[in-house]
Design a protein around this motif. Sequence first.
Motif, PDB file in Angstrom:
ATOM      1  N   ALA A 279      41.404  50.863  34.668  1.00 49.00           N
ATOM      2  CA  ALA A 279      40.640  52.108  34.759  1.00 49.00           C
ATOM      3  C   ALA A 279      39.638  52.212  33.623  1.00 49.00           C
ATOM      4  O   ALA A 279      38.602  52.871  33.744  1.00 49.00           O
ATOM      5  N   SER A 280      39.941  51.540  32.495  1.00 45.64           N
ATOM      6  CA  SER A 280      39.041  51.563  31.350  1.00 45.64           C
ATOM      7  C   SER A 280      37.940  50.511  31.471  1.00 45.64           C
ATOM      8  O   SER A 280      36.764  50.800  31.220  1.00 45.64           O
ATOM      9  N   THR A 281      38.319  49.292  31.886  1.00 45.99           N
ATOM     10  CA  THR A 281      37.336  48.207  31.941  1.00 45.99           C
ATOM     11  C   THR A 281      36.553  48.170  33.239  1.00 45.99           C
ATOM     12  O   THR A 281      35.410  47.706  33.272  1.00 45.99           O
ATOM     13  N   LEU A 282      37.202  48.640  34.338  1.00 48.44           N
ATOM     14  CA  LEU A 282      36.626  48.529  35.686  1.00 48.44           C
ATOM     15  C   LEU A 282      36.206  47.078  35.967  1.00 48.44           C
ATOM     16  O   LEU A 282      35.186  46.803  36.582  1.00 48.44           O
ATOM     17  N   ASN A 283      37.064  46.177  35.486  1.00 49.10           N
ATOM     18  CA  ASN A 283      36.780  44.755  35.650  1.00 49.10           C
ATOM     19  C   ASN A 283      38.112  44.019  35.850  1.00 49.10           C
ATOM     20  O   ASN A 283      38.920  43.909  34.920  1.00 49.10           O
ATOM     21  N   TYR A 284      38.331  43.504  37.078  1.00 43.51           N
ATOM     22  CA  TYR A 284      39.592  42.832  37.395  1.00 43.51           C
ATOM     23  C   TYR A 284      39.778  41.562  36.572  1.00 43.51           C
ATOM     24  O   TYR A 284      40.876  41.279  36.064  1.00 43.51           O
ATOM     25  N   THR A 285      38.724  40.786  36.421  1.00 45.79           N
ATOM     26  CA  THR A 285      38.827  39.524  35.692  1.00 45.79           C
ATOM     27  C   THR A 285      39.206  39.751  34.234  1.00 45.79           C
ATOM     28  O   THR A 285      40.124  39.108  33.707  1.00 45.79           O
ATOM     29  N   GLU A 286      38.520  40.677  33.575  1.00 42.50           N
ATOM     30  CA  GLU A 286      38.805  40.973  32.161  1.00 42.50           C
ATOM     31  C   GLU A 286      40.210  41.521  31.992  1.00 42.50           C
ATOM     32  O   GLU A 286      40.941  41.134  31.068  1.00 42.50           O
ATOM     33  N   THR A 287      40.604  42.426  32.885  1.00 45.03           N
ATOM     34  CA  THR A 287      41.944  43.021  32.795  1.00 45.03           C
ATOM     35  C   THR A 287      43.025  41.980  33.016  1.00 45.03           C
ATOM     36  O   THR A 287      44.032  41.948  32.293  1.00 45.03           O
ATOM     37  N   ALA A 288      42.849  41.115  33.989  1.00 50.44           N
ATOM     38  CA  ALA A 288      43.833  40.067  34.264  1.00 50.44           C
ATOM     39  C   ALA A 288      44.010  39.158  33.053  1.00 50.44           C
ATOM     40  O   ALA A 288      45.139  38.787  32.691  1.00 50.44           O
ATOM     41  N   LYS A 289      42.922  38.802  32.386  1.00 53.23           N
ATOM     42  CA  LYS A 289      43.000  37.942  31.209  1.00 53.23           C
ATOM     43  C   LYS A 289      43.798  38.612  30.099  1.00 53.23           C
ATOM     44  O   LYS A 289      44.565  37.956  29.385  1.00 53.23           O
TER      45      LYS A 289
ATOM     46  N   PHE B 295      46.278  40.560  30.390  1.00 52.50           N
ATOM     47  CA  PHE B 295      47.707  40.567  30.705  1.00 52.50           C
ATOM     48  C   PHE B 295      48.231  39.170  31.042  1.00 52.50           C
ATOM     49  O   PHE B 295      49.388  39.030  31.461  1.00 52.50           O
ATOM     50  N   PHE B 296      47.385  38.152  30.860  1.00 54.23           N
ATOM     51  CA  PHE B 296      47.781  36.761  31.089  1.00 54.23           C
ATOM     52  C   PHE B 296      48.314  36.546  32.506  1.00 54.23           C
ATOM     53  O   PHE B 296      49.320  35.874  32.725  1.00 54.23           O
ATOM     54  N   VAL B 297      47.641  37.159  33.463  1.00 55.94           N
ATOM     55  CA  VAL B 297      47.955  36.947  34.875  1.00 55.94           C
ATOM     56  C   VAL B 297      46.656  36.568  35.588  1.00 55.94           C
ATOM     57  O   VAL B 297      45.558  36.747  35.047  1.00 55.94           O
ATOM     58  N   SER B 298      46.790  36.041  36.767  1.00 51.38           N
ATOM     59  CA  SER B 298      45.592  35.703  37.530  1.00 51.38           C
ATOM     60  C   SER B 298      45.022  36.958  38.177  1.00 51.38           C
ATOM     61  O   SER B 298      45.716  37.965  38.341  1.00 51.38           O
ATOM     62  N   GLN B 299      43.762  36.890  38.577  1.00 56.28           N
ATOM     63  CA  GLN B 299      43.137  38.046  39.222  1.00 56.28           C
ATOM     64  C   GLN B 299      43.826  38.408  40.540  1.00 56.28           C
ATOM     65  O   GLN B 299      44.040  39.601  40.802  1.00 56.28           O
ATOM     66  N   PRO B 300      44.225  37.433  41.380  1.00 56.20           N
ATOM     67  CA  PRO B 300      44.943  37.795  42.617  1.00 56.20           C
ATOM     68  C   PRO B 300      46.262  38.507  42.343  1.00 56.20           C
ATOM     69  O   PRO B 300      46.631  39.430  43.082  1.00 56.20           O
ATOM     70  N   VAL B 301      46.973  38.082  41.280  1.00 58.70           N
ATOM     71  CA  VAL B 301      48.239  38.757  40.941  1.00 58.70           C
ATOM     72  C   VAL B 301      47.971  40.206  40.551  1.00 58.70           C
ATOM     73  O   VAL B 301      48.683  41.129  40.983  1.00 58.70           O
ATOM     74  N   LEU B 302      46.964  40.427  39.715  1.00 58.75           N
ATOM     75  CA  LEU B 302      46.609  41.795  39.327  1.00 58.75           C
ATOM     76  C   LEU B 302      46.232  42.617  40.560  1.00 58.75           C
ATOM     77  O   LEU B 302      46.663  43.769  40.704  1.00 58.75           O
ATOM     78  N   SER B 303      45.455  42.041  41.443  1.00 59.40           N
ATOM     79  CA  SER B 303      45.041  42.753  42.660  1.00 59.40           C
ATOM     80  C   SER B 303      46.255  43.151  43.489  1.00 59.40           C
ATOM     81  O   SER B 303      46.321  44.265  44.035  1.00 59.40           O
ATOM     82  N   ASN B 304      47.250  42.266  43.567  1.00 61.83           N
ATOM     83  CA  ASN B 304      48.472  42.581  44.318  1.00 61.83           C
ATOM     84  C   ASN B 304      49.246  43.712  43.663  1.00 61.83           C
ATOM     85  O   ASN B 304      49.794  44.587  44.354  1.00 61.83           O
ATOM     86  N   HIS B 305      49.299  43.696  42.339  1.00 59.42           N
ATOM     87  CA  HIS B 305      50.011  44.766  41.632  1.00 59.42           C
ATOM     88  C   HIS B 305      49.356  46.124  41.892  1.00 59.42           C
ATOM     89  O   HIS B 305      50.048  47.123  42.139  1.00 59.42           O
ATOM     90  N   ILE B 306      48.027  46.173  41.807  1.00 56.61           N
ATOM     91  CA  ILE B 306      47.311  47.435  42.024  1.00 56.61           C
ATOM     92  C   ILE B 306      47.466  47.878  43.484  1.00 56.61           C
ATOM     93  O   ILE B 306      47.664  49.066  43.775  1.00 56.61           O
TER      94      ILE B 306
END
Length: 314
Positions: free
Chosen positions: A13-23, A25-36
């Motif tokens: 919500a702060s970055t509005l950037n999936y790639t930056e946020t995933a990095k 939390f040391f997860v991939s972007q698809p994993v982050l997308s699944n969590h959200i």
Amino acid sequence: MKIDTLYEFLLLASTLNYTETAKNFFVSQPVLSNHIASLEKELGVRLFNRNSHAVELTEVGAIFVADARKIVDDYESAMGRIAHYREGVTSCVTIGFLLGSYGSFLPEVCRRYSVKHPGTEFEFKELEIGAVQRGLSQGTIDVGFTLFSEAGNSNRYEFRCLYRDRYKLAVPKSHRLAKRSSVTIDDLRDEVVLAPRFDSFRSTLTQTSVRLRNAGIDVRNDDRIVDAAALMATLVSSGRVAMALDHLSVYGNGNVVFVPIEGTGFDLCAGPMWKKSQGNGAVESFISFLAKETKGFSREDYLSRQGADTLPFE
């Protein structure tokens, strides 16, 4: 609802950037997308709008930010309390202090006290002078290392004077009064003396401003003066002067000079203050310990930042 997913949601919500946020939390972007996506499914609402160009919070997503932050804050507070219990901490003393008015001795005294009283832990909050007394009044701090008049506060507060400070005239280095060894009240009659916006908790500064006004000095409240750094910048940029406590001279950086003011009534005590109805036994025990440990200290010792090993502890 997983707490880790809430952390991810708040950062996204702060970055509005999936790639930056995933990095982060040391997860991939698809994993982050699944969590959200799982969080959105659980809540039954869409938290983000996403296309090939941008990510933005939905209206309900923006509303959920505050709730998610509260859940995370409560979780962290609960985990902290559990950790304290496991470590045997039975009491926490929250100390508010003025930046610049105390040096290396304060954390060292707290460390020494904790060695002798392992069930006590300390929390520190850097505050400005009005916020210290406000914190005592509202119960957000237990002890305030601040400045006060010995004649005041006796009905509600206990206090101990460690050393004396005083108000001086803070002037830009290029000001006509900067090279004076001292000034009088009469020297200020052609000056505009800046002061923070009135705050009932800034009792000593308010008293000083009233005294100057009663002497016919032009004292003007300035909303830009919110802390020491803002004071220094405002004085340099405006060419005006202000009443400021001597310990704040460390923030002058050579651009602001502190000139003594002749006459009485500008002296204050520096030391701990606490409410009489405190109810926290560790506070009075700590104050007594502080007095004993720093019995031979001078003003310079209290202000020193050279390290605890240079101080004359008992």
